[in-house]
Scaffold this active site. Structure first.
Site, PDB file in Angstrom:
ATOM      1  N   ARG A  35       0.805  -1.222   0.000  1.00  0.00           N
ATOM      2  CA  ARG A  35       0.000   0.000   0.000  1.00  0.00           C
ATOM      3  C   ARG A  35       0.840   1.276   0.000  1.00  0.00           C
ATOM      4  NH1 ARG A  35      -2.345  -4.028   2.844  1.00  0.00           N
ATOM      5  NH2 ARG A  35      -4.540  -4.469   2.333  1.00  0.00           N
TER       6      ARG A  35
ATOM      7  N   GLU B 238       5.044 -12.743   1.556  1.00  0.00           N
ATOM      8  CA  GLU B 238       5.447 -11.793   0.511  1.00  0.00           C
ATOM      9  C   GLU B 238       6.685 -11.012   0.952  1.00  0.00           C
ATOM     10  OE1 GLU B 238       1.962  -9.303  -0.417  1.00  0.00           O
ATOM     11  OE2 GLU B 238       0.847 -10.698   0.850  1.00  0.00           O
TER      12      GLU B 238
ATOM     13  N   HIS C 193      -0.615  -2.494  -4.625  1.00  0.00           N
ATOM     14  CA  HIS C 193       0.033  -3.400  -5.573  1.00  0.00           C
ATOM     15  C   HIS C 193       0.259  -2.798  -6.962  1.00  0.00           C
ATOM     16  CE1 HIS C 193       0.189  -6.487  -2.668  1.00  0.00           C
ATOM     17  NE2 HIS C 193      -0.984  -7.070  -2.890  1.00  0.00           N
TER      18      HIS C 193
ATOM     19  N   ASP D  84      -2.290  -9.602   8.346  1.00  0.00           N
ATOM     20  CA  ASP D  84      -2.077  -8.911   7.071  1.00  0.00           C
ATOM     21  C   ASP D  84      -1.068  -7.815   7.382  1.00  0.00           C
ATOM     22  OD1 ASP D  84      -2.199  -7.994   4.502  1.00  0.00           O
ATOM     23  OD2 ASP D  84      -4.311  -7.421   4.542  1.00  0.00           O
TER      24      ASP D  84
ATOM     25  N   HIS E  83       3.230 -13.112  -5.056  1.00  0.00           N
ATOM     26  CA  HIS E  83       2.070 -13.204  -4.166  1.00  0.00           C
ATOM     27  C   HIS E  83       1.557 -14.640  -4.085  1.00  0.00           C
ATOM     28  CE1 HIS E  83      -1.395 -11.574  -2.016  1.00  0.00           C
ATOM     29  NE2 HIS E  83      -0.829 -10.369  -2.098  1.00  0.00           N
TER      30      HIS E  83
END
Length: 350
Positions: free
Chosen positions: A82, A315, A107, A249, A177
């Site tokens: 982000r 990631e 992304h 996340d 990803h």
């Protein structure tokens, strides 16, 4: 010796060929790639009994990868993760990017690198994919030449090398990803998988999933994965907005990171099958995403639909919003420089 097969898998609505590559080693383990999104679409690996299973989430048809929400297995960019409010300033010039994730840019935008056909070729025992991103693409400055190089070996290690060069200073933060389910891609929740990370500090996050710039000590918190712990443990904790984000996340800072050096990130393991994947990276951070929003994704390889938490993405990348955070490593690439970052997923049994 790794054998590589290739065939046409399908086509885009514009008629561009989608190629499927199969890399198979002497142990019978294999990785499958596609040039749509420079994606890892399968990884078939043995368990402790020698039984093979595909441990990477993905879809049964190439059309499933067209603009899929999870970006399953794909190479995302120019900027993974982000950018707050879709705004950044580079060398005194302000840029407004697409806001495609709440109030943030995510992304690299809707038509980011994950949603394009890459040029692709086999070079002896590796697959090389390349992409040209024009100046102004998705709002980013500079013409960017990108390569993704995929190597697979007889030790079941998949190495991904991302390379980029630009003619104007720009932001580059590339990652893959891929989602793992070490019990097999259609076997349900990964929340009983165990994760270990080489990370003693994590960025403090605000409610909009943007780092505040402060690093928190993980000791005694639900983000302490320095020793193996299940993903289920802490998945609903209030700490650092875990519950607000519907699970993990979150970025984790990698201990001992040095620019340009491949270092240990951590290990994911499935106690039932015995499979594990060790992760190495040259990047300063790793984003752990427990597939909190997987429900509703396209038909999967097993012919069903994934539910939330059916896979976990690991990631390796720079920190979120690093372009606006001078305390983080700079994501800027300048003319004359070469962006080079590596990620290694080493499959085995623990």
């Amino acid at each position: 010796m790794v054998q590589i097969e290739q065939h046409v898998w399908g086509a885009t609505p514009e008629g561009e060929a989608i190629i499927l590559y199969t890399l198979r080693n002497d142990k019978g383990a294999e990785v499958r790639l596609t040039n749509f999104g420079a994606a890892v679409v399968a990884a078939t690996m043995p368990d402790r009994e020698g039984l093979m299973a595909d441990v990477v989430l993905g879809y049964n048809r190439p059309e499933g990868y067209f603009f899929d929400g999870p970006a399953s297995g794909k190479s995302v960019g120019r900027c993974a993760n982000r950018i707050a409010l879709g705004r950044m300033t580079i060398e005194g010039e302000e840029y407004a990017l697409e806001v495609n994730n709440g109030r943030n840019h995510l992304h690299g935008g809707t038509k980011n690198f994950a949603n394009r056909v890459w040029e692709s070729r086999v070079e002896t025992n590796r697959v090389v994919m390349s992409l040209l991103s024009d100046d102004g693409d998705q709002g980013y400055p500079g013409e960017l030449n990108v390569e993704a190089v995929f190597d697979f070996d007889d030790d079941c290690a998949l190495e991904i090398t991302y390379l980029a060069r630009t003619d104007r200073t720009t932001v580059v933060n590339l990652t893959n990803h891929v989602y793992f389910n070490l019990a097999g891609e259609g076997s349900g929740s990964v929340l009983d998988h165990e994760l270990q990370l080489r990370s003693s500090r994590v960025p403090e996050m605000n409610e909009f999933q943007i780092p505040t710039g402060k690093l928190l000590d993980v000791a005694g918190t639900p983000q302490d994965f320095r020793a193996f712990r299940t993903l289920r443990d802490g998945i609903d904790a209030a700490f650092n907005h875990i519950r607000d984000f519907k699970g993990y996340d979150h970025p984790f800072a990698i201990d001992g990171w040095k620019p340009g050096i491949l270092g240990e990130v951590g290990c994911l393991r499935d106690p039932k099958s015995g499979r594990c994947v060790e992760v190495l990276s040259s990047q300063p951070s790793v984003m752990i995403y427990t597939g909190n929003w997987l429900a509703g994704s396209p038909e999967n390889k097993s012919g069903g639909r994934y539910a939330d938490y059916d896979g976990v993405a690991i990631e390796c990348q720079n920190f979120p919003d690093a372009v606006n955070r001078p305390e983080f490593p700079s994501p800027l690439l300048r003319p004359g420089e070469t962006y080079c970052q590596k990620i290694v997923f080493r499959f085995g049994c623990c």
